[in-house]
Design an enzyme around this catalytic site. Structure first.
Site, PDB file in Angstrom:
ATOM      1  N   GLU A 211     -69.087 -82.388  34.544  1.00  0.00           N
ATOM      2  CA  GLU A 211     -69.604 -81.070  34.855  1.00  0.00           C
ATOM      3  C   GLU A 211     -68.485 -80.147  35.290  1.00  0.00           C
ATOM      4  O   GLU A 211     -67.489 -80.584  35.844  1.00  0.00           O
ATOM      5  CB  GLU A 211     -70.641 -81.179  35.982  1.00  0.00           C
ATOM      6  CG  GLU A 211     -71.922 -81.791  35.482  1.00  0.00           C
ATOM      7  CD  GLU A 211     -72.765 -82.366  36.608  1.00  0.00           C
ATOM      8  OE1 GLU A 211     -73.984 -82.414  36.433  1.00  0.00           O
ATOM      9  OE2 GLU A 211     -72.210 -82.767  37.631  1.00  0.00           O
TER      10      GLU A 211
ATOM     11  N   CYS B 139     -64.547 -74.385  38.748  1.00  0.00           N
ATOM     12  CA  CYS B 139     -64.256 -75.683  39.363  1.00  0.00           C
ATOM     13  C   CYS B 139     -64.294 -76.734  38.249  1.00  0.00           C
ATOM     14  O   CYS B 139     -65.274 -76.809  37.509  1.00  0.00           O
ATOM     15  CB  CYS B 139     -65.334 -75.942  40.417  1.00  0.00           C
ATOM     16  SG  CYS B 139     -65.206 -77.543  41.214  1.00  0.00           S
TER      17      CYS B 139
ATOM     18  N   CYS C 274     -64.950 -91.445  40.201  1.00  0.00           N
ATOM     19  CA  CYS C 274     -63.727 -91.411  41.019  1.00  0.00           C
ATOM     20  C   CYS C 274     -63.543 -92.766  41.688  1.00  0.00           C
ATOM     21  O   CYS C 274     -64.512 -93.395  42.101  1.00  0.00           O
ATOM     22  CB  CYS C 274     -63.822 -90.315  42.084  1.00  0.00           C
ATOM     23  SG  CYS C 274     -62.319 -90.182  43.093  1.00  0.00           S
TER      24      CYS C 274
ATOM     25  N   CYS D 213     -64.949 -92.224  48.612  1.00  0.00           N
ATOM     26  CA  CYS D 213     -65.369 -91.519  49.833  1.00  0.00           C
ATOM     27  C   CYS D 213     -66.900 -91.611  49.957  1.00  0.00           C
ATOM     28  O   CYS D 213     -67.618 -91.327  48.983  1.00  0.00           O
ATOM     29  CB  CYS D 213     -64.931 -90.063  49.799  1.00  0.00           C
ATOM     30  SG  CYS D 213     -63.157 -89.860  49.518  1.00  0.00           S
TER      31      CYS D 213
ATOM     32  N   CYS E 232     -69.431 -88.664  49.045  1.00  0.00           N
ATOM     33  CA  CYS E 232     -69.245 -87.963  47.775  1.00  0.00           C
ATOM     34  C   CYS E 232     -69.917 -88.712  46.634  1.00  0.00           C
ATOM     35  O   CYS E 232     -69.722 -89.917  46.459  1.00  0.00           O
ATOM     36  CB  CYS E 232     -67.750 -87.819  47.504  1.00  0.00           C
ATOM     37  SG  CYS E 232     -67.348 -87.243  45.848  1.00  0.00           S
TER      38      CYS E 232
ATOM     39  N   CYS F 286     -69.344 -77.807  44.827  1.00  0.00           N
ATOM     40  CA  CYS F 286     -68.214 -78.680  44.555  1.00  0.00           C
ATOM     41  C   CYS F 286     -68.369 -79.970  45.336  1.00  0.00           C
ATOM     42  O   CYS F 286     -68.770 -79.967  46.479  1.00  0.00           O
ATOM     43  CB  CYS F 286     -66.913 -78.001  44.961  1.00  0.00           C
ATOM     44  SG  CYS F 286     -66.389 -76.781  43.787  1.00  0.00           S
TER      45      CYS F 286
HETATM   46  N1  SAH Z   1     -60.914 -85.673  44.691  1.00  0.00           N
HETATM   47  C1  SAH Z   1     -60.430 -84.427  45.151  1.00  0.00           C
HETATM   48  C2  SAH Z   1     -61.073 -83.237  44.484  1.00  0.00           C
HETATM   49  C3  SAH Z   1     -62.539 -83.346  44.194  1.00  0.00           C
HETATM   50  S1  SAH Z   1     -63.602 -83.396  45.593  1.00  0.00           S
HETATM   51  C4  SAH Z   1     -60.569 -84.331  46.663  1.00  0.00           C
HETATM   52  O1  SAH Z   1     -61.204 -85.179  47.262  1.00  0.00           O
HETATM   53  O2  SAH Z   1     -59.991 -83.413  47.231  1.00  0.00           O
HETATM   54  C5  SAH Z   1     -63.592 -81.685  46.099  1.00  0.00           C
HETATM   55  C6  SAH Z   1     -63.993 -81.467  47.535  1.00  0.00           C
HETATM   56  O3  SAH Z   1     -65.393 -81.679  47.712  1.00  0.00           O
HETATM   57  C7  SAH Z   1     -63.294 -82.401  48.517  1.00  0.00           C
HETATM   58  O4  SAH Z   1     -62.800 -81.700  49.614  1.00  0.00           O
HETATM   59  C8  SAH Z   1     -64.412 -83.318  48.917  1.00  0.00           C
HETATM   60  O5  SAH Z   1     -64.150 -83.891  50.139  1.00  0.00           O
HETATM   61  C9  SAH Z   1     -65.597 -82.404  48.899  1.00  0.00           C
HETATM   62  N2  SAH Z   1     -66.867 -83.101  48.877  1.00  0.00           N
HETATM   63  C10 SAH Z   1     -67.181 -84.214  48.201  1.00  0.00           C
HETATM   64  N3  SAH Z   1     -68.478 -84.558  48.411  1.00  0.00           N
HETATM   65  C11 SAH Z   1     -68.968 -83.633  49.255  1.00  0.00           C
HETATM   66  C12 SAH Z   1     -70.256 -83.431  49.844  1.00  0.00           C
HETATM   67  N4  SAH Z   1     -71.256 -84.262  49.614  1.00  0.00           N
HETATM   68  N5  SAH Z   1     -70.416 -82.375  50.644  1.00  0.00           N
HETATM   69  C13 SAH Z   1     -69.387 -81.516  50.877  1.00  0.00           C
HETATM   70  N6  SAH Z   1     -68.177 -81.646  50.356  1.00  0.00           N
HETATM   71  C14 SAH Z   1     -67.957 -82.705  49.549  1.00  0.00           C
HETATM   72 FE1  SF4 Z   2     -63.005 -88.856  44.826  1.00  0.00          FE
HETATM   73 FE2  SF4 Z   2     -65.068 -87.614  45.900  1.00  0.00          FE
HETATM   74 FE3  SF4 Z   2     -63.208 -88.690  47.476  1.00  0.00          FE
HETATM   75 FE4  SF4 Z   2     -62.622 -86.489  46.019  1.00  0.00          FE
HETATM   76  S1  SF4 Z   2     -64.097 -86.628  47.664  1.00  0.00           S
HETATM   77  S2  SF4 Z   2     -61.387 -88.352  46.284  1.00  0.00           S
HETATM   78  S3  SF4 Z   2     -63.867 -86.897  44.181  1.00  0.00           S
HETATM   79  S4  SF4 Z   2     -64.548 -89.797  46.099  1.00  0.00           S
END
Ligand code: SAH
Ligand code: SF4
Length: 388
Positions: free
Chosen positions: A94, A140, A147, A151, A154, A371
């Site tokens: 996406e 975006c 991934c 995390c 996420c 995002c």
């Molecule tokens: N992997 C990279 C970029 C993609 S994630 C990274 O982690 O920076 C982009 C942003 O979205 C990151 O700051 C991540 O921590 C945030 N993010 C992921 N899941 C989220 C959620 N459920 N609520 C709010 N922010 C989230």
């Molecule tokens: Fe991967 Fe989501 Fe962590 Fe970004 S926030 S590094 S997309 S698992």
């Protein structure tokens, strides 16, 4: 490293020159082909009308053609559009278009600036004064299917890594996004904040950055392109070196002590805070530019005012601005955002400590387009309409 040959859409002009010269083509054809793909967004060789027929046939035989198939557009009430795209192997990714009406001080503009980590809008706005108001769009984009970083808050992390994207699939999202702009809209910023960890797919990410910022192509300004990372220390150094610090950097920090950070982000066990902070200090940031710190607030995990005080101390001396993002709830996790007061208290500590600190509004929530919430299976849309 990609073992497959470079896709034609991933080639830079000098690579086109080399491959076409070896076929005896005239030197200017390389630029023509690159223009068709990256300036005009035409990927079908049959439509490249100023090229000789034999060259068009050759390009088709090499595999030049569409790399992404738009499946659906989900339009949110706030104007955000999420595009669900199908890849050649059937996987889906996406990308999100986030429009904002320009104009200094407008709330939408503030949101887009926060998302885009752009530091010098004011100057540009001053230069633009008197121009017709237009809608600036931040796109975006994704760099992987899923991934590997895991995390817990996420959706991409919970899904796990399916595969890396090629540079043609990363840049291809922007070619498509640009083609879908509506009247009065202008693609202004690109943020690598969709699905995946860009620096875990370094080669393709770096190549896509060269494609997007190439003056003969889409020609985005490097400072309007932001790579967001969970903190892969060696690749942060590499990005700094390869692009002279010109690419805007966003760091997903989410905690100010190792214990809290490791619990939220497993990558912290490999690259703990001290190493990450050293990498930020060493990033060859141009003068007057700042690193964006992303801090997703997760209730009961990292939202204590004491953590905000630790954060203020930790970042002392590094040119940063801080984006607080109340966590968007995801299906696969019971974690969630803190209440508004808690968010405000956290922000207050950082503001009082002298940091520029925004709370990022969740955009496109009704279609899971915010995002970090990009999921592997298409979300159930509120509004569904055909492309075209
Ligand atoms: N992997 C990279 C970029 C993609 S994630 C990274 O982690 O920076 C982009 C942003 O979205 C990151 O700051 C991540 O921590 C945030 N993010 C992921 N899941 C989220 C959620 N459920 N609520 C709010 N922010 C989230
Ligand atoms: Fe991967 Fe989501 Fe962590 Fe970004 S926030 S590094 S997309 S698992």
């Amino acid at each position: 490293m990609r073992s497959t040959p470079l896709h034609p859409v991933a080639r830079l002009p000098e690579e086109w020159s080399a491959s076409l010269a070896s076929r005896g083509e005239r030197s200017f054809t390389a630029k023509q082909v690159f223009h068709w793909i990256h300036r005009r967004g035409v990927l079908d060789p049959a439509a490249m009308t100023n090229l000789p027929a034999r060259l068009r046939e050759h390009l088709a035989a090499e595999g030049l053609g569409e790399v992404l198939t738009p499946e659906r557009v989900h339009r949110s009430e706030d104007g955000t559009r999420k595009l669900l795209l199908r890849l050649h192997d059937g996987a889906t990714i996406e990308t999100v278009l986030l429009p904002s009406v320009s104009g200094p001080g407008s709330q939408a503009q503030i949101d887009a600036d926060a998302a885009a980590a752009s530091d010098d809008e004011d100057e540009d706005d001053a230069a633009d004064a008197g121009a017709t108001p237009r809608v600036r769009v931040t796109q975006c984009i994704s760099t992987q299917v899923g991934c590997a970083m895991g995390c817990g808050f996420c959706a991409s992390g919970v899904a796990g890594l399916k595969r890396h994207l090629g540079a043609e699939e990363i840049a291809g999202q922007v070619l498509l996004g640009r083609a879908m702009l509506e009247e009065g809209e202008e693609l202004r910023n690109v943020v690598y904040m969709g699905m995946g960890e860009p620096l875990h797919n370094y080669e393709a990410t770096a190549r896509s950055l060269r494609l997007l910022t190439h003056p003969e192509g889409i020609n985005l300004s490097t400072r309007r392109v932001t790579v967001s990372t969970s903190g892969l220390v060696p690749e942060i150094a590499r990005l700094g070196e390869d692009f002279g610090g010109q690419i805007a950097l966003a760091i997903s920090l989410h905690a100010a002590d190792d214990e809290t950070r490791s619990a939220l982000m497993p990558i912290n066990r490999k690259y703990p805070l001290e190493e990450l902070l050293a990498a930020l200090r060493a990033y060859p940031l141009p003068r007057r530019r700042r690193i964006t710190i992303e801090y997703t607030l997760v209730a009961g995990q990292n939202d204590d005012p004491a953590e905000a005080r630790r954060l203020a101390k930790l970042l002392r001396g590094i040119p940063v601005k801080i984006n607080l993002i109340p966590m968007n709830p995801i299906e696969a996790s019971s974690l969630g955002p803190p209440g508004l007061e808690r968010v405000a208290a956290f922000q207050e500590v950082l503001t009082q400590a002298g940091y520029s600190c925004f709370v990022r509004r969740r955009r496109g929530d009704d279609v899971s387009a915010a995002c970090g919430q990009l999921v592997l299976l298409g979300a159930k849309p509120k509004v569904r309409r055909a492309l075209g």
